[in-house]
Design a protein around this motif. Structure first.
Motif, PDB file in Angstrom:
ATOM      1  N   VAL A  24       0.809  -1.346  -0.133  1.00 26.61           N
ATOM      2  CA  VAL A  24       0.110  -0.089  -0.143  1.00 26.61           C
ATOM      3  C   VAL A  24       0.817   1.237   0.149  1.00 26.61           C
ATOM      4  CG1 VAL A  24      -1.704   1.243   1.181  1.00 26.61           C
ATOM      5  CG2 VAL A  24      -1.896  -1.221   1.198  1.00 26.61           C
ATOM      6  N   GLU A  25       0.913   1.856  -1.236  1.00 24.21           N
ATOM      7  CA  GLU A  25       1.909   3.132  -1.169  1.00 24.21           C
ATOM      8  C   GLU A  25       1.237   4.358  -0.622  1.00 24.21           C
ATOM      9  OE1 GLU A  25       4.870   2.689  -2.261  1.00 24.21           O
ATOM     10  OE2 GLU A  25       4.626   0.780  -3.126  1.00 24.21           O
ATOM     11  N   GLY A  31      -5.739   4.424   5.664  1.00 19.65           N
ATOM     12  CA  GLY A  31      -6.992   3.797   6.418  1.00 19.65           C
ATOM     13  C   GLY A  31      -8.038   3.664   5.299  1.00 19.65           C
ATOM     14  N   ALA A  32      -8.282   4.217   4.651  1.00 20.68           N
ATOM     15  CA  ALA A  32      -9.480   4.373   3.703  1.00 20.68           C
ATOM     16  C   ALA A  32      -9.288   3.159   2.680  1.00 20.68           C
ATOM     17  CB  ALA A  32      -9.914   5.451   3.344  1.00 20.68           C
ATOM     18  N   THR A  33      -7.953   3.271   2.342  1.00 21.05           N
ATOM     19  CA  THR A  33      -7.430   2.300   1.309  1.00 21.05           C
ATOM     20  C   THR A  33      -7.319   0.767   1.850  1.00 21.05           C
ATOM     21  OG1 THR A  33      -5.967   3.873   0.227  1.00 21.05           O
ATOM     22  CG2 THR A  33      -5.686   1.672  -0.328  1.00 21.05           C
ATOM     23  N   LEU A  34      -7.059   0.707   2.901  1.00 18.87           N
ATOM     24  CA  LEU A  34      -6.912  -0.671   3.700  1.00 18.87           C
ATOM     25  C   LEU A  34      -8.341  -1.221   3.978  1.00 18.87           C
ATOM     26  CD1 LEU A  34      -3.858  -0.175   5.982  1.00 18.87           C
ATOM     27  CD2 LEU A  34      -3.928  -1.671   3.875  1.00 18.87           C
ATOM     28  N   ASN A  35      -9.139  -0.514   4.524  1.00 11.39           N
ATOM     29  CA  ASN A  35     -10.493  -0.697   4.855  1.00 11.39           C
ATOM     30  C   ASN A  35     -11.323  -1.142   3.443  1.00 11.39           C
ATOM     31  OD1 ASN A  35     -10.671  -0.303   7.589  1.00 11.39           O
ATOM     32  ND2 ASN A  35     -10.860   1.774   7.300  1.00 11.39           N
ATOM     33  N   GLU A  36     -10.892  -0.469   2.557  1.00 16.95           N
ATOM     34  CA  GLU A  36     -11.828  -0.866   0.938  1.00 16.95           C
ATOM     35  C   GLU A  36     -11.083  -2.301   0.640  1.00 16.95           C
ATOM     36  OE1 GLU A  36     -12.167   0.940  -3.307  1.00 16.95           O
ATOM     37  OE2 GLU A  36     -11.167   2.275  -1.739  1.00 16.95           O
ATOM     38  N   PHE A  48      -1.235  -5.032   9.313  1.00 18.12           N
ATOM     39  CA  PHE A  48      -0.524  -3.908   8.333  1.00 18.12           C
ATOM     40  C   PHE A  48       0.961  -3.882   8.925  1.00 18.12           C
ATOM     41  CE2 PHE A  48       0.319   0.153   6.839  1.00 18.12           C
ATOM     42  CZ  PHE A  48       0.601  -0.167   5.514  1.00 18.12           C
ATOM     43  N   PHE A  49       1.934  -4.206   8.211  1.00 12.07           N
ATOM     44  CA  PHE A  49       3.306  -3.986   8.488  1.00 12.07           C
ATOM     45  C   PHE A  49       3.746  -2.681   7.801  1.00 12.07           C
ATOM     46  CE2 PHE A  49       2.566  -8.651   8.949  1.00 12.07           C
ATOM     47  CZ  PHE A  49       3.286  -8.729  10.273  1.00 12.07           C
TER      48      PHE A  49
END
Length: 234
Positions: A24-25, A31-36, A48-49
């Protein structure tokens, strides 16, 4: 960097029900990108590392989409390949989660314990999981930090009531998680706990108290005059 990558792969190998994804760049909308991404993968939890400055590793544990989430600083990392331990376990078998007694002493530790159970606990009826236990996840609190290690059962079968005959051999990996913040939401929201700041403040207070005690001791116990102090003075 390579050690952290190996640690991530070790964790993935220990969680047969997990789904890994690419890097994830984006930082601002992380946060929004990971939740999506979690929603697209039909998951409910995130590990998430995050590597900063190519030397500091942070681990996020989050429940998506409504939280809570926790951020940790990862240190004392020892991967499976590095440790070269003799322990081994079947891939896809379910772990037994064990926690030290002090997890039930503070509310934030209780919250983190429940998050760990939901994230690291392998579902019984998952398609990639074997329906038996042969290894243990050990979570211990040492100096307000998590110490995580993974031993496995060396004995093939143990009779009922014969747990005292069981021997455990460590598999790895082994690493320490220092809690930084616990948030009410997923990757944000109200701050529920700031463990690292409290630990730093406590350390500073102890240092000031020790310095004060030292001064009081010097006042109450003055040194006797040294008869040889002026011997070499002209």
């Amino acid at each position: 960097m390579s050690r952290y990558r190996h640690l991530m792969m070790d964790v993935v190998s220990l969680l047969p029900h997990c789904k890994k994804d690419s890097k994830v760049e984006s930082k601002e909308t992380k946060g929004a990108t990971l939740n999506e991404l979690v929603e697209l993968r039909n998951c409910s939890s995130i590990l998430f590392f995050e590597c900063r400055k190519q030397k500091d590793l942070y681990l996020w544990m989050a429940k998506s989409p409504s939280g809570p989430s926790a951020k940790f600083l990862v240190n004392a990392v020892h991967t499976m390949e590095e440790l070269k331990l003799t322990g081994n376990h079947l891939k896809g078998s379910r772990p037994i989660l064990t926690f030290s007694a002090n997890f039930d002493q503070e509310p934030h530790w209780k919250l983190l314990k429940e998050m760990i159970i939901q994230i690291f606990g392998t579902p019984k009826d998952h398609g990639k999981v074997k329906p038996f236990h042969d290894h243990v996840f050990v979570f211990s609190i040492v100096d307000a930090s998590y110490l995580i290690s993974v031993p496995h059962n060396e004995t093939d079968k143990v009779d009922r009531g014969g747990l005292d005959k069981m021997t455990l051999v460590e598999v790895g990996p082994r690493f320490c998680l220092n809690p930084i913040k616990i948030f009410g939401g997923s990757f944000g929201g109200p701050t529920l706990s700031e463990q690292m700041k409290k630990a730093k403040a406590t350390k500073y207070v102890k240092k000031v108290k020790a310095k004060t005690r030292r001064k009081m001791h010097e006042i109450e116990n003055p040194l006797e005059p040294d008869e040889f102090a002026d011997l070499w003075k002209e």
